[in-house]
Scaffold this motif. Structure first.
Motif, PDB file in Angstrom:
ATOM      1  N   TYR A  33       4.818  42.437 -15.667  1.00 27.61           N
ATOM      2  CA  TYR A  33       5.441  42.569 -16.985  1.00 27.61           C
ATOM      3  C   TYR A  33       6.924  42.882 -16.766  1.00 27.61           C
ATOM      4  O   TYR A  33       7.263  43.670 -15.893  1.00 27.61           O
ATOM      5  CB  TYR A  33       4.832  43.741 -17.761  1.00 27.61           C
ATOM      6  N   TYR A  35      10.321  44.395 -18.815  1.00 30.00           N
ATOM      7  CA  TYR A  35      10.801  45.121 -19.985  1.00 30.00           C
ATOM      8  C   TYR A  35      12.313  45.294 -19.857  1.00 30.00           C
ATOM      9  O   TYR A  35      12.849  45.417 -18.760  1.00 30.00           O
ATOM     10  CB  TYR A  35      10.168  46.517 -20.067  1.00 30.00           C
ATOM     11  N   LEU A  43      12.309  51.028 -24.055  1.00 26.43           N
ATOM     12  CA  LEU A  43      12.031  49.776 -23.372  1.00 26.43           C
ATOM     13  C   LEU A  43      11.379  48.791 -24.340  1.00 26.43           C
ATOM     14  O   LEU A  43      10.547  49.171 -25.163  1.00 26.43           O
ATOM     15  CB  LEU A  43      11.068  50.017 -22.200  1.00 26.43           C
ATOM     16  N   PHE A  45       9.341  45.030 -24.472  1.00 24.93           N
ATOM     17  CA  PHE A  45       8.620  44.013 -23.734  1.00 24.93           C
ATOM     18  C   PHE A  45       9.363  42.682 -23.781  1.00 24.93           C
ATOM     19  O   PHE A  45       9.873  42.281 -24.829  1.00 24.93           O
ATOM     20  CB  PHE A  45       7.222  43.853 -24.318  1.00 24.93           C
ATOM     21  N   TYR A  48       5.156  38.542 -19.931  1.00 23.74           N
ATOM     22  CA  TYR A  48       3.999  38.891 -19.101  1.00 23.74           C
ATOM     23  C   TYR A  48       3.594  37.662 -18.306  1.00 23.74           C
ATOM     24  O   TYR A  48       3.411  36.577 -18.884  1.00 23.74           O
ATOM     25  CB  TYR A  48       2.864  39.391 -19.987  1.00 23.74           C
ATOM     26  N   ASP A  56       2.684  35.405 -21.848  1.00 22.18           N
ATOM     27  CA  ASP A  56       3.285  35.801 -23.118  1.00 22.18           C
ATOM     28  C   ASP A  56       4.770  36.016 -22.901  1.00 22.18           C
ATOM     29  O   ASP A  56       5.155  36.891 -22.132  1.00 22.18           O
ATOM     30  CB  ASP A  56       2.622  37.086 -23.644  1.00 22.18           C
ATOM     31  N   SER A  58       6.868  36.298 -25.639  1.00 22.97           N
ATOM     32  CA  SER A  58       7.298  36.519 -27.017  1.00 22.97           C
ATOM     33  C   SER A  58       8.512  37.440 -27.126  1.00 22.97           C
ATOM     34  O   SER A  58       9.200  37.432 -28.129  1.00 22.97           O
ATOM     35  CB  SER A  58       6.137  37.093 -27.847  1.00 22.97           C
TER      36      SER A  58
ATOM     37  N   LEU B  45      10.947  55.408 -14.215  1.00 22.54           N
ATOM     38  CA  LEU B  45       9.952  55.817 -15.203  1.00 22.54           C
ATOM     39  C   LEU B  45       8.804  56.517 -14.488  1.00 22.54           C
ATOM     40  O   LEU B  45       8.217  55.966 -13.561  1.00 22.54           O
ATOM     41  CB  LEU B  45       9.396  54.608 -15.946  1.00 22.54           C
ATOM     42  N   PHE B  91       9.396  59.106 -23.256  1.00 23.44           N
ATOM     43  CA  PHE B  91       8.979  57.977 -24.071  1.00 23.44           C
ATOM     44  C   PHE B  91       7.488  58.050 -24.357  1.00 23.44           C
ATOM     45  O   PHE B  91       6.677  58.291 -23.447  1.00 23.44           O
ATOM     46  CB  PHE B  91       9.259  56.656 -23.355  1.00 23.44           C
ATOM     47  N   TYR B 104      -3.937  42.500 -23.022  1.00 22.44           N
ATOM     48  CA  TYR B 104      -3.511  42.612 -21.633  1.00 22.44           C
ATOM     49  C   TYR B 104      -2.561  43.768 -21.404  1.00 22.44           C
ATOM     50  O   TYR B 104      -1.881  43.812 -20.406  1.00 22.44           O
ATOM     51  CB  TYR B 104      -2.868  41.302 -21.178  1.00 22.44           C
ATOM     52  N   LYS B 106       0.213  44.988 -22.960  1.00 24.51           N
ATOM     53  CA  LYS B 106       1.648  45.006 -23.266  1.00 24.51           C
ATOM     54  C   LYS B 106       1.996  46.331 -23.937  1.00 24.51           C
ATOM     55  O   LYS B 106       1.333  46.752 -24.879  1.00 24.51           O
ATOM     56  CB  LYS B 106       1.967  43.844 -24.193  1.00 24.51           C
ATOM     57  N   LEU B 107       3.015  47.005 -23.458  1.00 28.46           N
ATOM     58  CA  LEU B 107       3.379  48.323 -23.967  1.00 28.46           C
ATOM     59  C   LEU B 107       4.452  48.216 -25.043  1.00 28.46           C
ATOM     60  O   LEU B 107       5.427  47.496 -24.897  1.00 28.46           O
ATOM     61  CB  LEU B 107       3.895  49.204 -22.831  1.00 28.46           C
ATOM     62  N   PHE B 109       7.067  50.718 -26.806  1.00 27.16           N
ATOM     63  CA  PHE B 109       7.669  52.032 -26.580  1.00 27.16           C
ATOM     64  C   PHE B 109       8.366  52.548 -27.832  1.00 27.16           C
ATOM     65  O   PHE B 109       8.890  51.779 -28.642  1.00 27.16           O
ATOM     66  CB  PHE B 109       8.723  51.944 -25.468  1.00 27.16           C
ATOM     67  N   GLY B 110       8.406  53.881 -27.940  1.00 23.56           N
ATOM     68  CA  GLY B 110       9.272  54.519 -28.914  1.00 23.56           C
ATOM     69  C   GLY B 110      10.699  54.531 -28.394  1.00 23.56           C
ATOM     70  O   GLY B 110      10.982  54.109 -27.272  1.00 23.56           O
TER      71      GLY B 110
END
Lengths: 115, 119
Positions: A33, A35, A43, A45, A48, A56, A58, B45, B91, B104, B106-107, B109-110
Motif C-alpha cells: 500500500y 500513502y 496520511l 491512501f 494498493y 485499487d 482510487s 509510524l 493518528f 483488503y 485500506k486505512l 486516517f484522521g
C-alpha cells in the motif's frame, strides 16, 4: 527480519523532474500500500498493489502518478513532472495477505521536496 | 465512505499529567478495525493498537489505555502520567473488514493530534 524498507529516505527534485520512490516489503509480503502525507495532514491512501497487479488506485492523482510492483524487485511509485504540491512524505506498507486481519507494516517513509 | 475525525489539532500538557486523545469515526461497515499510530519527530509510524469492531473491551498497556465505544463511534486514547518522550503526532485510523473477504485493509486516517509534553 528486516522491516519494510524505503529509499531514498529524502529526495529533492526540481519542478518538472521525475521522482522514483522505492518500497521493499517485508520478506514474504506480496501486498503493498502507498500513502501520502501532505504537510501537517494525516496520511491518505493512494494505491494498493499485489505482485504484478494494481488492485485499487482510487487515491492516485489521475495524471503524472503511477505505481508498479513487479514480480521481482521493489514496488515503485513514480511521479512525473513534479510540482511543488507533490512535496510530502510518502509511506508504503506491506502485508502478507489481502485480508485486513493481517497487520500492515509501515516503512520509514520517503520525504520528497520539490524546489 | 469512511471518515475519521480527530477534533483536537494540538494538545499541550505538563509531564505527569494524564491526557486523552479523541477519535470519532464513520463507517457503513458492520465489521471494521480501528488503529492508533504514533509518529515521533523522527517521522516514522509506530503501530500502537488495533481493535476489532466486535471487541468493545477497553485495553490497557502500561501507561496507555483505549476506550472503544461503539454507541458513540469513538475510540479514545489515554496516556497516563505523560512523559516528554510521548511528544508526537498521534493518528487514529479505520479499515474495513467485511466478512465477505472482499476488503483488503485500506486505512483511512484522521488528521492527527500533535501532543507536546513539557518537562
Amino acid at each position: 527480519n528486516a522491516g519494510v524498507m524505503q529509499n531514498p529516505r529524502h529526495l529533492v527534485r526540481r519542478r518538472g523532474q521525475e521522482a522514483r520512490l522505492r518500497c521493499s516489503p517485508m520478506k514474504g509480503h506480496s501486498h503493498v500500500y502507498w500513502y501520502r502525507q501532505l504537510p501537517e495532514e494525516g496520511l491518505k491512501f493512494m494505491v494498493y498493489l499485489q505482485k504484478e497487479n494494481i488492485i485499487d488506485e482510487s487515491g492516485m492523482p489521475k495524471e503524472r502518478f503511477s505505481a508498479e510492483f513487479p514480480k521481482e524487485g521493489p514496488s515503485i511509485l513514480r511521479i512525473q513532472q513534479v510540482v511543488r504540491g507533490d512535496s510530502a512524505a510518502y509511506f508504503c506498507a506491506s502485508s502478507p495477505r489481502r485480508d485486513p486481519l493481517y497487520e500492515q507494516f509501515f516503512g520509514p517513509g520517503t520525504r520528497l521536496t520539490v524546489l | 465512505a469512511q471518515k475519521v475525525t480527530q477534533a483536537q489539532t494540538e494538545i499541550s500538557v505538563v509531564e505527569k499529567e494524564d491526557v486523552t486523545l479523541d477519535c470519532v469515526y464513520e463507517t457503513r461497515d458492520t465489521t471494521y478495525y480501528l488503529f492508533w499510530y504514533k509518529q515521533p519527530p523522527s517521522g516514522e509510524l509506530v503501530f500502537l493498537i488495533r481493535r476489532n469492531s466486535f471487541d468493545e473491551q477497553n485495553e490497557i498497556s502500561g501507561r496507555y489505555s483505549w476506550n472503544f465505544q461503539k454507541s458513540t463511534s469513538s475510540f479514545n486514547f489515554t496516556i497516563t502520567a505523560s512523559q516528554v518522550v510521548d511528544s508526537a503526532v498521534y493518528f487514529c485510523a479505520l479499515s474495513e473488514a467485511n466478512a465477505g473477504g472482499t476488503s483488503y485493509g485500506k486505512l483511512t486516517f484522521g488528521q492527527g493530534t500533535i501532543l507536546t509534553v513539557h518537562p
